[in-house]
Design a protein around this motif. Structure first.
Motif, PDB file in Angstrom:
ATOM      1  N   LEU A 136      28.489   7.007  39.555  1.00 31.48           N
ATOM      2  CA  LEU A 136      29.181   6.336  38.658  1.00 31.48           C
ATOM      3  C   LEU A 136      30.505   6.646  38.685  1.00 31.48           C
ATOM      4  CD1 LEU A 136      26.292   6.514  36.134  1.00 31.48           C
ATOM      5  CD2 LEU A 136      26.773   4.530  37.613  1.00 31.48           C
ATOM      6  N   ASP A 137      30.983   7.201  39.672  1.00 33.93           N
ATOM      7  CA  ASP A 137      32.559   7.647  39.709  1.00 33.93           C
ATOM      8  C   ASP A 137      33.400   6.461  39.328  1.00 33.93           C
ATOM      9  OD1 ASP A 137      34.540   9.661  40.327  1.00 33.93           O
ATOM     10  OD2 ASP A 137      34.777   8.471  42.152  1.00 33.93           O
ATOM     11  N   GLY A 138      34.372   6.839  38.578  1.00 32.41           N
ATOM     12  CA  GLY A 138      35.321   5.679  38.162  1.00 32.41           C
ATOM     13  C   GLY A 138      34.913   4.763  37.106  1.00 32.41           C
ATOM     14  N   GLN A 139      33.706   4.572  36.806  1.00 29.89           N
ATOM     15  CA  GLN A 139      33.211   4.102  35.776  1.00 29.89           C
ATOM     16  C   GLN A 139      33.763   4.273  34.163  1.00 29.89           C
ATOM     17  OE1 GLN A 139      29.787   1.758  35.691  1.00 29.89           O
ATOM     18  NE2 GLN A 139      29.510   2.070  37.838  1.00 29.89           N
ATOM     19  N   LEU A 140      33.965   3.584  33.274  1.00 31.06           N
ATOM     20  CA  LEU A 140      33.951   4.223  31.910  1.00 31.06           C
ATOM     21  C   LEU A 140      32.699   3.916  31.278  1.00 31.06           C
ATOM     22  CD1 LEU A 140      37.420   2.345  31.383  1.00 31.06           C
ATOM     23  CD2 LEU A 140      37.032   4.683  32.050  1.00 31.06           C
ATOM     24  N   LEU A 141      32.467   5.065  30.192  1.00 29.90           N
ATOM     25  CA  LEU A 141      31.277   4.947  29.135  1.00 29.90           C
ATOM     26  C   LEU A 141      31.896   4.654  28.012  1.00 29.90           C
ATOM     27  CD1 LEU A 141      28.477   5.264  29.018  1.00 29.90           C
ATOM     28  CD2 LEU A 141      28.924   7.718  28.610  1.00 29.90           C
ATOM     29  N   ASP A 142      31.505   3.714  27.282  1.00 36.96           N
ATOM     30  CA  ASP A 142      31.878   3.422  25.837  1.00 36.96           C
ATOM     31  C   ASP A 142      31.044   4.391  24.909  1.00 36.96           C
ATOM     32  OD1 ASP A 142      32.132   2.693  23.116  1.00 36.96           O
ATOM     33  OD2 ASP A 142      31.963   0.428  23.942  1.00 36.96           O
ATOM     34  N   VAL A 143      31.806   5.200  24.141  1.00 34.54           N
ATOM     35  CA  VAL A 143      31.069   6.378  23.439  1.00 34.54           C
ATOM     36  C   VAL A 143      31.697   6.303  21.839  1.00 34.54           C
ATOM     37  CG1 VAL A 143      31.063   8.057  25.056  1.00 34.54           C
ATOM     38  CG2 VAL A 143      33.044   8.114  23.750  1.00 34.54           C
ATOM     39  N   THR A 144      31.966   4.853  21.567  1.00 37.97           N
ATOM     40  CA  THR A 144      32.857   4.606  20.343  1.00 37.97           C
ATOM     41  C   THR A 144      31.697   4.912  19.176  1.00 37.97           C
ATOM     42  OG1 THR A 144      33.924   2.953  21.371  1.00 37.97           O
ATOM     43  CG2 THR A 144      33.706   2.878  18.924  1.00 37.97           C
ATOM     44  N   ASP A 145      30.462   4.580  19.275  1.00 41.69           N
ATOM     45  CA  ASP A 145      29.595   4.728  18.150  1.00 41.69           C
ATOM     46  C   ASP A 145      28.621   5.895  18.179  1.00 41.69           C
ATOM     47  OD1 ASP A 145      30.328   2.330  17.078  1.00 41.69           O
ATOM     48  OD2 ASP A 145      29.246   1.202  18.331  1.00 41.69           O
ATOM     49  N   TRP A 146      28.936   6.882  19.237  1.00 41.75           N
ATOM     50  CA  TRP A 146      28.049   7.955  19.281  1.00 41.75           C
ATOM     51  C   TRP A 146      28.189   9.049  18.372  1.00 41.75           C
ATOM     52  CZ3 TRP A 146      26.860  10.142  24.940  1.00 41.75           C
ATOM     53  CH2 TRP A 146      26.513   8.798  25.563  1.00 41.75           C
ATOM     54  N   MET A 147      27.460   9.747  18.001  1.00 43.85           N
ATOM     55  CA  MET A 147      27.459  10.968  17.096  1.00 43.85           C
ATOM     56  C   MET A 147      28.171  12.212  17.882  1.00 43.85           C
ATOM     57  SD  MET A 147      25.600   9.928  14.394  1.00 43.85           S
ATOM     58  CE  MET A 147      25.624  11.364  13.571  1.00 43.85           C
ATOM     59  N   PRO A 148      28.984  12.935  16.957  1.00 46.41           N
ATOM     60  CA  PRO A 148      30.082  13.753  17.511  1.00 46.41           C
ATOM     61  C   PRO A 148      29.118  14.871  18.409  1.00 46.41           C
ATOM     62  CG  PRO A 148      30.562  13.551  15.121  1.00 46.41           C
ATOM     63  CD  PRO A 148      29.162  12.757  15.503  1.00 46.41           C
ATOM     64  N   GLU A 149      28.149  15.377  17.863  1.00 47.89           N
ATOM     65  CA  GLU A 149      27.228  16.365  18.825  1.00 47.89           C
ATOM     66  C   GLU A 149      26.892  15.749  20.081  1.00 47.89           C
ATOM     67  OE1 GLU A 149      24.280  14.479  15.644  1.00 47.89           O
ATOM     68  OE2 GLU A 149      26.507  15.148  15.669  1.00 47.89           O
ATOM     69  N   ASP A 150      26.424  14.575  20.442  1.00 46.39           N
ATOM     70  CA  ASP A 150      26.205  13.748  21.615  1.00 46.39           C
ATOM     71  C   ASP A 150      27.479  13.742  22.357  1.00 46.39           C
ATOM     72  OD1 ASP A 150      23.796  13.530  20.615  1.00 46.39           O
ATOM     73  OD2 ASP A 150      24.191  11.528  19.804  1.00 46.39           O
ATOM     74  N   LEU A 151      28.762  13.643  21.802  1.00 44.92           N
ATOM     75  CA  LEU A 151      29.798  13.817  22.881  1.00 44.92           C
ATOM     76  C   LEU A 151      29.744  14.938  23.468  1.00 44.92           C
ATOM     77  CD1 LEU A 151      32.413  11.925  20.528  1.00 44.92           C
ATOM     78  CD2 LEU A 151      30.997  11.019  22.498  1.00 44.92           C
ATOM     79  N   PHE A 152      29.446  16.341  22.866  1.00 46.77           N
ATOM     80  CA  PHE A 152      29.444  17.524  23.479  1.00 46.77           C
ATOM     81  C   PHE A 152      28.223  18.078  24.567  1.00 46.77           C
ATOM     82  CE2 PHE A 152      32.328  17.736  19.932  1.00 46.77           C
ATOM     83  CZ  PHE A 152      33.305  18.140  20.502  1.00 46.77           C
ATOM     84  N   THR A 153      27.289  17.081  24.470  1.00 49.64           N
ATOM     85  CA  THR A 153      25.954  17.239  25.254  1.00 49.64           C
ATOM     86  C   THR A 153      25.916  16.466  26.432  1.00 49.64           C
ATOM     87  OG1 THR A 153      24.648  15.752  23.702  1.00 49.64           O
ATOM     88  CG2 THR A 153      24.654  18.273  23.301  1.00 49.64           C
ATOM     89  N   GLY A 154      26.580  15.289  26.639  1.00 51.36           N
ATOM     90  CA  GLY A 154      26.642  14.449  27.457  1.00 51.36           C
ATOM     91  C   GLY A 154      25.407  13.323  27.525  1.00 51.36           C
ATOM     92  N   ALA A 155      25.168  12.960  28.864  1.00 51.66           N
ATOM     93  CA  ALA A 155      24.106  11.727  28.851  1.00 51.66           C
ATOM     94  C   ALA A 155      23.491  11.776  30.200  1.00 51.66           C
ATOM     95  CB  ALA A 155      24.619  10.346  28.518  1.00 51.66           C
ATOM     96  N   LEU A 156      22.156  11.339  30.434  1.00 49.45           N
ATOM     97  CA  LEU A 156      21.524  10.637  31.494  1.00 49.45           C
ATOM     98  C   LEU A 156      21.617   9.427  31.600  1.00 49.45           C
ATOM     99  CD1 LEU A 156      18.288  13.068  31.335  1.00 49.45           C
ATOM    100  CD2 LEU A 156      20.510  13.494  32.614  1.00 49.45           C
ATOM    101  N   LEU A 157      22.308   9.007  32.781  1.00 53.60           N
ATOM    102  CA  LEU A 157      22.958   7.488  32.807  1.00 53.60           C
ATOM    103  C   LEU A 157      21.912   6.865  33.680  1.00 53.60           C
ATOM    104  CD1 LEU A 157      26.723   7.727  31.995  1.00 53.60           C
ATOM    105  CD2 LEU A 157      24.771   7.362  30.429  1.00 53.60           C
ATOM    106  N   ILE A 158      21.368   5.731  33.419  1.00 54.79           N
ATOM    107  CA  ILE A 158      20.686   4.996  34.423  1.00 54.79           C
ATOM    108  C   ILE A 158      21.446   4.434  35.425  1.00 54.79           C
ATOM    109  CG2 ILE A 158      19.076   3.044  34.970  1.00 54.79           C
ATOM    110  CD1 ILE A 158      17.911   3.445  32.303  1.00 54.79           C
ATOM    111  N   THR A 159      20.965   4.561  36.829  1.00 56.63           N
ATOM    112  CA  THR A 159      21.891   4.000  37.879  1.00 56.63           C
ATOM    113  C   THR A 159      20.883   3.703  39.212  1.00 56.63           C
ATOM    114  OG1 THR A 159      23.506   4.629  39.433  1.00 56.63           O
ATOM    115  CG2 THR A 159      22.211   6.561  38.889  1.00 56.63           C
ATOM    116  N   PRO A 160      21.119   2.677  39.734  1.00 58.57           N
ATOM    117  CA  PRO A 160      20.464   2.276  41.074  1.00 58.57           C
ATOM    118  C   PRO A 160      20.947   2.838  42.199  1.00 58.57           C
ATOM    119  CG  PRO A 160      21.995   0.540  40.486  1.00 58.57           C
ATOM    120  CD  PRO A 160      22.114   1.548  39.358  1.00 58.57           C
ATOM    121  N   LEU A 161      22.235   3.627  41.980  1.00 57.73           N
ATOM    122  CA  LEU A 161      22.732   4.024  43.316  1.00 57.73           C
ATOM    123  C   LEU A 161      22.539   5.805  43.425  1.00 57.73           C
ATOM    124  CD1 LEU A 161      26.347   2.302  42.661  1.00 57.73           C
ATOM    125  CD2 LEU A 161      24.140   1.625  43.964  1.00 57.73           C
TER     126      LEU A 161
END
Length: 91
Positions: free
Chosen positions: A37-62
């Protein structure tokens, strides 16, 4: 990342036929570095603060595991408010 820096960059999760897959004013984004997903942007506007420090597993077909696989992205310890870096693929 502010809107002016992100203009013209694709937002993760937008459909391939979305007429406006780009960042919108008033939203907060994290840049994704490395991996499928290099170069894409992830919208984190509505995320809880603690989630911003743990990251995410993002679905990708690539990624290593094909469609439905996930890419692990998260903040760097030395820059928790900066881009998120790829940590590998997960089934």
């Amino acid at each position: 990342m502010n809107h002016d820096d992100a203009v013209g960059r694709r937002v993760y999760g937008t459909d391939h036929d979305d007429p406006n897959p780009f960042p919108r004013p008033g939203r907060i984004y994290r840049e994704l570095l490395g991996g499928p997903l290099d170069g894409q942007l992830l919208d984190v506007t509505d995320w809880m603060p603690e989630d911003l420090f743990t990251g995410a597993l993002l679905i990708t077909p690539l990624g290593m595991y094909g469609p439905g696989g996930r890419a692990d992205y998260g903040p760097r310890e030395d820059d928790p408010f900066g881009p998120w870096v790829w940590g590998g693929d997960v089934p």
